[in-house]
Motif scaffolding. Structure first.
Motif, PDB file in Angstrom:
ATOM      1  N   ILE A  71      10.644  15.723 -11.576  1.00  0.00           N
ATOM      2  CA  ILE A  71       9.387  15.191 -11.486  1.00  0.00           C
ATOM      3  C   ILE A  71       9.081  14.475 -10.164  1.00  0.00           C
ATOM      4  N   LEU A  72       9.804  14.216  -9.122  1.00  0.00           N
ATOM      5  CA  LEU A  72       9.652  13.646  -7.878  1.00  0.00           C
ATOM      6  C   LEU A  72       9.655  14.697  -6.877  1.00  0.00           C
ATOM      7  N   GLY A  73      10.304  15.875  -7.101  1.00  0.00           N
ATOM      8  CA  GLY A  73      10.291  16.935  -6.088  1.00  0.00           C
ATOM      9  C   GLY A  73       9.711  18.315  -6.503  1.00  0.00           C
ATOM     10  N   SER A  74      10.410  19.239  -7.383  1.00  0.00           N
ATOM     11  CA  SER A  74       9.987  20.477  -7.472  1.00  0.00           C
ATOM     12  C   SER A  74       8.840  20.585  -8.160  1.00  0.00           C
ATOM     13  N   SER A  75       8.399  19.785  -9.060  1.00  0.00           N
ATOM     14  CA  SER A  75       7.269  20.047  -9.739  1.00  0.00           C
ATOM     15  C   SER A  75       6.006  19.769  -9.308  1.00  0.00           C
ATOM     16  N   ILE A  76       6.047  18.397  -8.793  1.00  0.00           N
ATOM     17  CA  ILE A  76       4.813  18.173  -7.824  1.00  0.00           C
ATOM     18  C   ILE A  76       4.504  19.106  -6.674  1.00  0.00           C
ATOM     19  N   ASN A  77       5.548  19.415  -5.783  1.00  0.00           N
ATOM     20  CA  ASN A  77       5.327  20.082  -5.236  1.00  0.00           C
ATOM     21  C   ASN A  77       4.734  21.595  -5.395  1.00  0.00           C
ATOM     22  N   THR A  78       5.324  21.805  -6.522  1.00  0.00           N
ATOM     23  CA  THR A  78       4.797  23.427  -7.022  1.00  0.00           C
ATOM     24  C   THR A  78       3.165  22.988  -7.514  1.00  0.00           C
ATOM     25  N   SER A  79       2.882  22.225  -8.100  1.00  0.00           N
ATOM     26  CA  SER A  79       1.790  21.785  -8.717  1.00  0.00           C
ATOM     27  C   SER A  79       0.611  21.811  -7.355  1.00  0.00           C
ATOM     28  N   PHE A  80       0.934  21.258  -6.333  1.00  0.00           N
ATOM     29  CA  PHE A  80       0.255  21.031  -5.365  1.00  0.00           C
ATOM     30  C   PHE A  80      -0.020  22.331  -4.605  1.00  0.00           C
ATOM     31  N   GLY A  81       1.189  23.208  -4.556  1.00  0.00           N
ATOM     32  CA  GLY A  81       0.830  24.469  -3.989  1.00  0.00           C
ATOM     33  C   GLY A  81      -0.098  25.421  -4.689  1.00  0.00           C
ATOM     34  N   MET A  82       0.039  25.450  -5.997  1.00  0.00           N
ATOM     35  CA  MET A  82      -0.925  26.357  -6.891  1.00  0.00           C
ATOM     36  C   MET A  82      -2.153  25.713  -6.785  1.00  0.00           C
ATOM     37  N   LYS A  83      -2.505  24.682  -6.548  1.00  0.00           N
ATOM     38  CA  LYS A  83      -4.051  24.040  -6.471  1.00  0.00           C
ATOM     39  C   LYS A  83      -4.783  23.946  -5.054  1.00  0.00           C
ATOM     40  N   VAL A  84      -3.711  24.349  -4.185  1.00  0.00           N
ATOM     41  CA  VAL A  84      -4.358  24.032  -2.882  1.00  0.00           C
ATOM     42  C   VAL A  84      -5.554  24.856  -2.411  1.00  0.00           C
ATOM     43  N   GLN A  85      -5.619  26.026  -3.064  1.00  0.00           N
ATOM     44  CA  GLN A  85      -6.748  26.668  -2.547  1.00  0.00           C
ATOM     45  C   GLN A  85      -8.259  25.931  -3.483  1.00  0.00           C
ATOM     46  N   LYS A  86      -8.025  25.463  -4.468  1.00  0.00           N
ATOM     47  CA  LYS A  86      -8.991  24.901  -5.145  1.00  0.00           C
ATOM     48  C   LYS A  86      -9.352  23.331  -4.239  1.00  0.00           C
ATOM     49  N   LEU A  87      -8.304  22.842  -3.550  1.00  0.00           N
ATOM     50  CA  LEU A  87      -8.387  21.622  -2.671  1.00  0.00           C
ATOM     51  C   LEU A  87      -9.289  22.067  -1.764  1.00  0.00           C
ATOM     52  N   ILE A  88      -9.029  23.282  -0.923  1.00  0.00           N
ATOM     53  CA  ILE A  88      -9.943  23.793   0.192  1.00  0.00           C
ATOM     54  C   ILE A  88     -11.097  23.925  -0.076  1.00  0.00           C
ATOM     55  N   GLY A  89     -11.528  24.450  -1.257  1.00  0.00           N
ATOM     56  CA  GLY A  89     -12.844  24.694  -1.813  1.00  0.00           C
ATOM     57  C   GLY A  89     -13.635  23.273  -1.942  1.00  0.00           C
ATOM     58  N   GLU A  90     -13.050  22.585  -2.592  1.00  0.00           N
ATOM     59  CA  GLU A  90     -13.662  21.146  -2.752  1.00  0.00           C
ATOM     60  C   GLU A  90     -13.809  20.325  -1.376  1.00  0.00           C
ATOM     61  N   LEU A  91     -12.812  20.484  -0.427  1.00  0.00           N
ATOM     62  CA  LEU A  91     -12.852  19.562   0.769  1.00  0.00           C
ATOM     63  C   LEU A  91     -14.035  20.209   1.599  1.00  0.00           C
ATOM     64  N   PHE A  92     -14.225  21.397   1.562  1.00  0.00           N
ATOM     65  CA  PHE A  92     -15.087  22.045   2.724  1.00  0.00           C
ATOM     66  C   PHE A  92     -16.533  22.602   2.100  1.00  0.00           C
ATOM     67  N   GLN A  93     -16.995  21.816   1.013  1.00  0.00           N
ATOM     68  CA  GLN A  93     -18.223  22.154   0.674  1.00  0.00           C
ATOM     69  C   GLN A  93     -19.298  22.167   1.643  1.00  0.00           C
ATOM     70  N   GLY A  94     -20.144  22.898   1.718  1.00  0.00           N
ATOM     71  CA  GLY A  94     -21.378  22.737   2.843  1.00  0.00           C
ATOM     72  C   GLY A  94     -20.679  23.502   4.197  1.00  0.00           C
ATOM     73  N   PHE A  95     -19.542  24.013   4.314  1.00  0.00           N
ATOM     74  CA  PHE A  95     -19.155  24.542   5.364  1.00  0.00           C
ATOM     75  C   PHE A  95     -19.089  26.156   5.206  1.00  0.00           C
TER      76      PHE A  95
END
Length: 236
Positions: A71-95
């Motif tokens: 829970i402190l290593g592999s799972s959270i890193n995997t989760s972040f990696g899978m969602k990073v494209q969504k992060l990019i979409g939300e951060l760069f609204q308007g660009f």
């Protein structure tokens, strides 16, 4: 970039982390980590690891040795990696860009020129095939610019890497950088926002969300549930 837009990016990052990362970590990763079937247990090592961690090999100690790295290593890193494209979409609204193969366009705060940018998450998030794809997209932009008599130079087409440092870039990024600039981490955010320390402000903003979360009880519950299964299978 205006101060209002910078604040919007920070708020988008906080909301994304709160909603997508923390939520899935608690509801998904911790619940899965409480089930013995989720682990490939090495029976020759688990008691050693438990003793190494806590000084004994009872069921709770074995559970801790399994749960903590999950829970402190592999799972959270995997989760972040899978969602990073969504992060990019939300951060760069308007660009967003209307140019094929380009994710965002912005005025570079350093040289004042319009940049045509493909966004990538981190220093190791592309593969060999992506190199050709990126270069082909940028060559397409150059050809379109010539057709329309636009002043677009090679240095105006960049790969923007959201986090990391130049020394961490993979060989695939370095291959792209032979033809087009790859801008990563602090420098990328400086060029985008005009604020030299914005990258660290972004990291701190996400850190503020972390202060809202006390997962200690959830971790204890996860360990307790797993310990019951371990006791039944390996100790009783």
């Amino acid at each position: 970039m205006t101060e209002e837009k910078r604040i919007e990016i920070l708020n988008n990052a906080k909301e994304f982390f709160r909603k997508e990362i923390v939520g899935s970590h608690i509801e998904g990763s911790c619940k899965r980590a409480s089930k013995l079937s989720e682990y490939n247990v090495n029976p020759f090592l688990f008691k050693y690891l438990a003793n190494f961690l806590t000084g004994n090999d009872n069921a709770e100690s074995i559970a801790k040795a399994l749960v903590y790295p999950r829970i402190l290593g592999s799972s959270i890193n995997t989760s972040f990696g899978m969602k990073v494209q969504k992060l990019i979409g939300e951060l760069f609204q308007g660009f967003g860009s209307t140019t094929s193969g380009i994710d965002i366009e912005f005025i570079d705060a350093i040289d004042g020129r319009r940049k045509y940018c493909q966004l990538k998450a981190g220093p190791n998030t592309i593969n060999r095939d992506d190199v050709t794809t990126v270069i082909n997209h940028f060559n397409g932009v150059r050809n379109l610019a010539r057709t329309n008599n636009l002043n677009v130079g090679i240095n105006d087409m960049i790969v923007g890497v959201v986090y990391g440092e130049d020394s961490e870039l993979s060989s695939h990024y370095k291959k792209i950088s032979e033809s087009f600039p790859v801008i990563i981490g602090k420098e990328f955010w400086y060029r985008l926002t005009g604020k030299e320390d914005f990258y660290y402000e972004l990291i701190d903003a996400v850190g503020e969300v972390a202060l809202e979360v006390d997962g200690s009880q959830i971790v204890e519950d996860t360990i307790s549930k797993l310990a019951i299964e371990i006791q039944q299978k390996y100790i009783d």
